[in-house]
Design a protein around this motif. Structure first.
Motif, PDB file in Angstrom:
ATOM      1  N   GLU A   1       4.969  -0.240  -6.511  1.00  0.00           N
ATOM      2  CA  GLU A   1       3.624  -0.811  -6.601  1.00  0.00           C
ATOM      3  C   GLU A   1       2.630   0.040  -5.805  1.00  0.00           C
ATOM      4  O   GLU A   1       1.504   0.284  -6.256  1.00  0.00           O
ATOM      5  CB  GLU A   1       3.625  -2.244  -6.064  1.00  0.00           C
ATOM      6  CG  GLU A   1       4.436  -3.233  -6.885  1.00  0.00           C
ATOM      7  CD  GLU A   1       3.607  -3.863  -7.999  1.00  0.00           C
ATOM      8  OE1 GLU A   1       2.499  -3.363  -8.280  1.00  0.00           O
ATOM      9  OE2 GLU A   1       4.078  -4.847  -8.587  1.00  0.00           O
ATOM     10  N   VAL A   2       3.036   0.464  -4.634  1.00  0.00           N
ATOM     11  CA  VAL A   2       2.157   1.293  -3.813  1.00  0.00           C
ATOM     12  C   VAL A   2       1.872   2.620  -4.510  1.00  0.00           C
ATOM     13  O   VAL A   2       0.729   3.101  -4.549  1.00  0.00           O
ATOM     14  CB  VAL A   2       2.788   1.525  -2.423  1.00  0.00           C
ATOM     15  CG1 VAL A   2       2.038   2.609  -1.656  1.00  0.00           C
ATOM     16  CG2 VAL A   2       2.798   0.222  -1.628  1.00  0.00           C
ATOM     17  N   HIS A   3       2.900   3.218  -5.094  1.00  0.00           N
ATOM     18  CA  HIS A   3       2.690   4.467  -5.826  1.00  0.00           C
ATOM     19  C   HIS A   3       1.770   4.264  -7.016  1.00  0.00           C
ATOM     20  O   HIS A   3       0.931   5.127  -7.323  1.00  0.00           O
ATOM     21  CB  HIS A   3       4.033   5.028  -6.291  1.00  0.00           C
ATOM     22  CG  HIS A   3       4.856   5.604  -5.184  1.00  0.00           C
ATOM     23  ND1 HIS A   3       6.241   5.594  -5.187  1.00  0.00           N
ATOM     24  CD2 HIS A   3       4.511   6.192  -4.015  1.00  0.00           C
ATOM     25  CE1 HIS A   3       6.689   6.174  -4.092  1.00  0.00           C
ATOM     26  NE2 HIS A   3       5.657   6.540  -3.355  1.00  0.00           N
ATOM     27  N   ALA A   4       1.914   3.134  -7.680  1.00  0.00           N
ATOM     28  CA  ALA A   4       1.054   2.850  -8.824  1.00  0.00           C
ATOM     29  C   ALA A   4      -0.413   2.718  -8.413  1.00  0.00           C
ATOM     30  O   ALA A   4      -1.321   2.963  -9.220  1.00  0.00           O
ATOM     31  CB  ALA A   4       1.514   1.566  -9.528  1.00  0.00           C
ATOM     32  N   LEU A   5      -0.640   2.362  -7.166  1.00  0.00           N
ATOM     33  CA  LEU A   5      -2.006   2.265  -6.645  1.00  0.00           C
ATOM     34  C   LEU A   5      -2.542   3.625  -6.215  1.00  0.00           C
ATOM     35  O   LEU A   5      -3.681   3.726  -5.733  1.00  0.00           O
ATOM     36  CB  LEU A   5      -2.042   1.304  -5.458  1.00  0.00           C
ATOM     37  CG  LEU A   5      -1.806  -0.177  -5.780  1.00  0.00           C
ATOM     38  CD1 LEU A   5      -1.563  -0.963  -4.496  1.00  0.00           C
ATOM     39  CD2 LEU A   5      -2.994  -0.746  -6.553  1.00  0.00           C
ATOM     40  N   GLY A   6      -1.736   4.668  -6.341  1.00  0.00           N
ATOM     41  CA  GLY A   6      -2.184   6.013  -6.008  1.00  0.00           C
ATOM     42  C   GLY A   6      -1.937   6.426  -4.566  1.00  0.00           C
ATOM     43  O   GLY A   6      -2.511   7.408  -4.106  1.00  0.00           O
ATOM     44  N   MET A   7      -1.071   5.685  -3.872  1.00  0.00           N
ATOM     45  CA  MET A   7      -0.770   6.002  -2.469  1.00  0.00           C
ATOM     46  C   MET A   7       0.697   6.367  -2.310  1.00  0.00           C
ATOM     47  O   MET A   7       1.539   5.945  -3.099  1.00  0.00           O
ATOM     48  CB  MET A   7      -1.093   4.804  -1.569  1.00  0.00           C
ATOM     49  CG  MET A   7      -2.545   4.397  -1.547  1.00  0.00           C
ATOM     50  SD  MET A   7      -2.875   3.041  -0.380  1.00  0.00           S
ATOM     51  CE  MET A   7      -1.971   1.702  -1.156  1.00  0.00           C
ATOM     52  N   ARG A   8       0.980   7.116  -1.259  1.00  0.00           N
ATOM     53  CA  ARG A   8       2.355   7.333  -0.841  1.00  0.00           C
ATOM     54  C   ARG A   8       2.823   6.142  -0.006  1.00  0.00           C
ATOM     55  O   ARG A   8       2.016   5.365   0.499  1.00  0.00           O
ATOM     56  CB  ARG A   8       2.472   8.639  -0.058  1.00  0.00           C
ATOM     57  CG  ARG A   8       2.410   9.875  -0.968  1.00  0.00           C
ATOM     58  CD  ARG A   8       2.494  11.157  -0.177  1.00  0.00           C
ATOM     59  NE  ARG A   8       1.193  11.553   0.341  1.00  0.00           N
ATOM     60  CZ  ARG A   8       0.963  12.692   0.992  1.00  0.00           C
ATOM     61  NH1 ARG A   8       1.957  13.537   1.202  1.00  0.00           N
ATOM     62  NH2 ARG A   8      -0.242  12.987   1.422  1.00  0.00           N
ATOM     63  N   PHE A   9       4.153   6.053   0.186  1.00  0.00           N
ATOM     64  CA  PHE A   9       4.746   4.873   0.802  1.00  0.00           C
ATOM     65  C   PHE A   9       5.594   5.288   2.005  1.00  0.00           C
ATOM     66  O   PHE A   9       6.403   6.215   1.916  1.00  0.00           O
ATOM     67  CB  PHE A   9       5.610   4.132  -0.217  1.00  0.00           C
ATOM     68  CG  PHE A   9       6.307   2.915   0.326  1.00  0.00           C
ATOM     69  CD1 PHE A   9       5.616   1.739   0.560  1.00  0.00           C
ATOM     70  CD2 PHE A   9       7.669   2.959   0.625  1.00  0.00           C
ATOM     71  CE1 PHE A   9       6.263   0.618   1.064  1.00  0.00           C
ATOM     72  CE2 PHE A   9       8.326   1.838   1.121  1.00  0.00           C
ATOM     73  CZ  PHE A   9       7.618   0.667   1.350  1.00  0.00           C
TER      74      PHE A   9
END
Length: 695
Positions: A373-381
């Protein structure tokens, strides 16, 4: 320019780097004599150095030879000054008598071997030129058939030239108030900075600068640092006749390290930086050294980070984390980090450390769904870990209670309700590598925040092969190196209850550090001011958190909080779920503005604008190309009769024209440097960011 010269006719060595020279020579008696550390010299100048015998022994009560005239001050004979090396041989002799044996020279590196005149023991002195810095370290070799005990094994002795007076600058502090600039006249005696905690600690940085009254833009300054993430000691000893030498290395507190027959031990690197152009240039040289020779991924711009610790503390649930992630992405954050509380048994700080598996009640399918979900928001995790510690209430401790530092007949010391794992043991190191590898392989994790919240106590690992004060740090480095080798794309942040481990040793293995748990934007200004004396802003994480702030309970406007954090690596740590829409919109504008200047802030030339009034903190950053200048100014409160300040900038091109992008006002570089930039500061917690572009 050749970095290392061997002057065979005089058996001398001249090392030359950017703006400095360092010289040493072998005496006819076989001693290794220190000649010069300071401004540039030519090989022909070494003859004059040899003729100017600075070894004046003085009266019979003085140390002989004097420490400033020796390359390595080893305990033995009439050496009464601060020594760098002390050993005990199997027959009880605790004195050394070292003489030159050989040397090797490469393009930028020199190694000189000293050997004891009676025992099969040697010390290899290593020198390496790194741009404007000189790295030094020592390898101690036991070539005999009996054990040698190391009681003191510093990395180097640094001899400084005579000056009429000396002033010392260092970075002192405490938890939540680290790296406070401290400057004092240096009188006869010893100035000792140290840590005995097993980590560098919050009380001082392993860094020291010395000068004879230098200013920001003029004057000679000598500076020494140590690349070591454990207990350390740095001593500057000034004799009454003005002779000064500095020793630095691992702390000899409780050391007693056995060196077995046929083995060697290499000290950590100590780094010396000299400048003839004042403290501004000293800062530039330390920043350049870190960026070019120390920190991984030196040319990659660091991301805008969000960390949820102050938002949720131990209440880590996927739904609340995802809500924070959505809002963080909306602000422009690029890396989302789940802090303490995501793993099994971690409802509070009493349990769970050591078991690096997700809490199945909160994350039944592991961390992958949230990471996706975080990656889908354009961020690294990323996630928080504390691999060196273990809770008594953990599966790891129940399975291996012998894996901690402990004395069999003494109580165990808890700190933050944890013990310290014995990274001196190979089985513990292997376990940690496998556990972290399993974690990083279990989900698409891009970053780790590596924390440590306790000192080293009960310095025994049950094996007894050497000093755990040394072996723990070496084990820590080994684990970090092996994890990075398996997961080269993972970024790592160093943290130790804030700024307890922010040194050159850990910086060589992490992308940035967390300089303090103090997130109050006003308190952070002095912390960040001191930190950047020694370290590059591209290693310094800073958060924007809620108001009132977590530790000080101080109310601070959002603008001031963002501007303070924008002077380093911008992070956000507030509970965004509670931020009103107006604050979220304003925050997004600050993040966008930071992205326009972050390459300049992270990799530019920084200047502390000390010409501002005492209650104003001001600094500027000039991009490497010189085409952008970012100027920050802060005042906790502004009197009515002084609603603006005039900031004289430094380091600009006087013939160039600079344009304020917000107002269109044009300034010559000469005007900005000699007259100044007028910055409006009004009211309480006033702050400004002025961005100038070279026309």
């Amino acid at each position: 320019m050749t970095a290392v010269h061997h002057l065979t006719d005089r058996n001398a060595f001249l090392l030359r780097g950017d703006g400095f020279a360092y010289a040493l020579a072998v005496t006819p008696d076989g001693d290794l004599r220190h000649l010069h550390w300071g401004g540039p010299l030519e090989p022909a100048d070494v003859a004059a150095l040899l003729a100017d015998d600075a070894r004046d022994f003085g009266s019979n009560t003085w140390s002989s030879p004097r420490a400033h005239a020796e390359e390595l001050v080893a305990h033995g004979g009439r050496r009464l000054d601060e020594t760098a090396l002390k050993v005990e041989f199997a027959d009880g002799v605790r004195a050394l008598d070292l003489a030159y044996r050989s040397h090797t020279v490469s393009a930028d590196q020199l190694t000189v071997r000293l050997a004891d005149r009676h025992y099969p023991f040697a010390a290899d002195l290593h020198y390496r030129v790194r741009g404007g810095a000189l790295e030094r370290w020592t390898t101690l070799v036991n070539d005999g058939e009996t054990l040698v005990a190391l009681d003191r094994a510093y990395s180097a002795s640094w001899g400084l030239p005579w000056q009429p007076r000396w002033e010392a600058t260092w970075l002192a502090g405490m938890y939540a108030a680290e790296t406070q600039v401290t400057r004092r006249p240096l009188g006869p005696g010893r100035l000792v900075l140290e840590s005995r905690r097993g980590i560098p600690g919050h009380a001082a940085q392993p860094w020291l600068a010395l000068d004879a009254g230098a200013g920001d833009e003029a004057g000679a300054v000598w500076s020494v640092a140590l690349a070591w993430s454990g207990s350390w000691r740095l001593a500057a000893e000034l004799a009454y006749d003005g002779r000064l030498h500095v020793t630095t290395g691992v702390n000899d507190f409780d050391l007693r390290h056995p060196l077995a027959p046929g083995t060697s031990w290499t000290t950590p690197v100590t780094v010396g930086v000299y400048t003839s152009a004042g403290h501004d240039d000293l800062t530039d040289r330390w920043h350049a050294y870190e960026r070019r020779f120390v920190v991984p991924r030196p040319d990659v711009v660091r991301p805008v980070l969000y960390n949820g610790w102050e938002a949720t503390f131990f209440d880590v649930r996927p739904e609340s984390q995802l809500e924070l992630a959505r809002r963080a992405a909306g602000l422009g954050a690029e890396l989302f980090v789940v802090d303490d509380g995501w793993f099994a048994g971690r409802d509070d700080e009493s349990a769970g450390i050591g078991d690096w598996t997700p809490d199945r009640a909160a994350f039944p399918d592991g961390l992958t769904p949230l990471a996706d979900e975080v990656h889908a928001l354009g961020m690294r995790f990323g996630v928080w870990v504390e691999p060196e510690a273990v809770s008594p209430d953990s599966d790891l401790f129940r399975a291996h209670p012998d894996w901690i530092y402990q004395w069999p007949t003494r109580p165990r010391t808890l700190a933050r309700q944890t013990h310290l794992l014995a990274l001196s043991r190979p089985d513990v190191r292997t376990h940690l590598v496998e556990a972290l590898d399993a974690l990083l392989s279990s989900a698409p994790i891009d970053a780790l925040k590596w924390d440590l919240n306790r000192p080293l106590t009960e310095a025994s690992d049950g094996v007894g092969n050497g000093s755990v004060w040394l072996a723990h740090v070496e084990g820590f480095y080994e684990v970090l190196d092996r994890v990075r080798a398996r997961h080269p794309d993972v970024w790592i942040e160093s943290c130790a209850s804030g700024g307890g481990r922010a040194d050159l040793g850990v910086m060589a293995r992490t992308e940035w550090v967390w300089p303090s748990d103090q997130t109050d934007a006003l308190e952070r200004l002095s912390i960040q001011h001191g930190y950047t004396y020694a370290h590059s802003p591209h290693t310094m994480m800073a958060w924007v958190t809620d108001s009132p702030t977590y530790l000080t309970k101080r109310e601070i406007p959002l603008r001031f909080r963002f501007h303070s954090a924008m002077t380093g690596l911008l992070g956000i740590g507030g509970n965004l779920a509670h931020w009103p829409s107006a604050d979220l919109a304003e925050a997004a504008e600050y993040v966008a503005q930071y992205k326009q200047v972050r390459a300049t802030v992270q990799y530019g030339v920084m200047r502390r604008l000390s010409g501002a009034p005492d209650d104003v903190t001001a600094l500027s950053y000039r991009s490497p190309s010189g085409h952008q200048v970012a100027v920050f100014a802060f005042a906790p409160s502004v009197r009515h009769l002084r609603r603006t300040v005039q900031l004289r900038l430094r380091g600009l091109d006087p013939a160039a024209v600079y344009v304020d992008g917000a107002t269109g006002t044009r300034y010559s570089g000469a005007l900005l440097m000699h007259h100044g930039l007028r910055v409006g500061l009004v009211g309480d917690y006033a702050s400004e960011l002025v961005v100038l572009d070279r026309a």
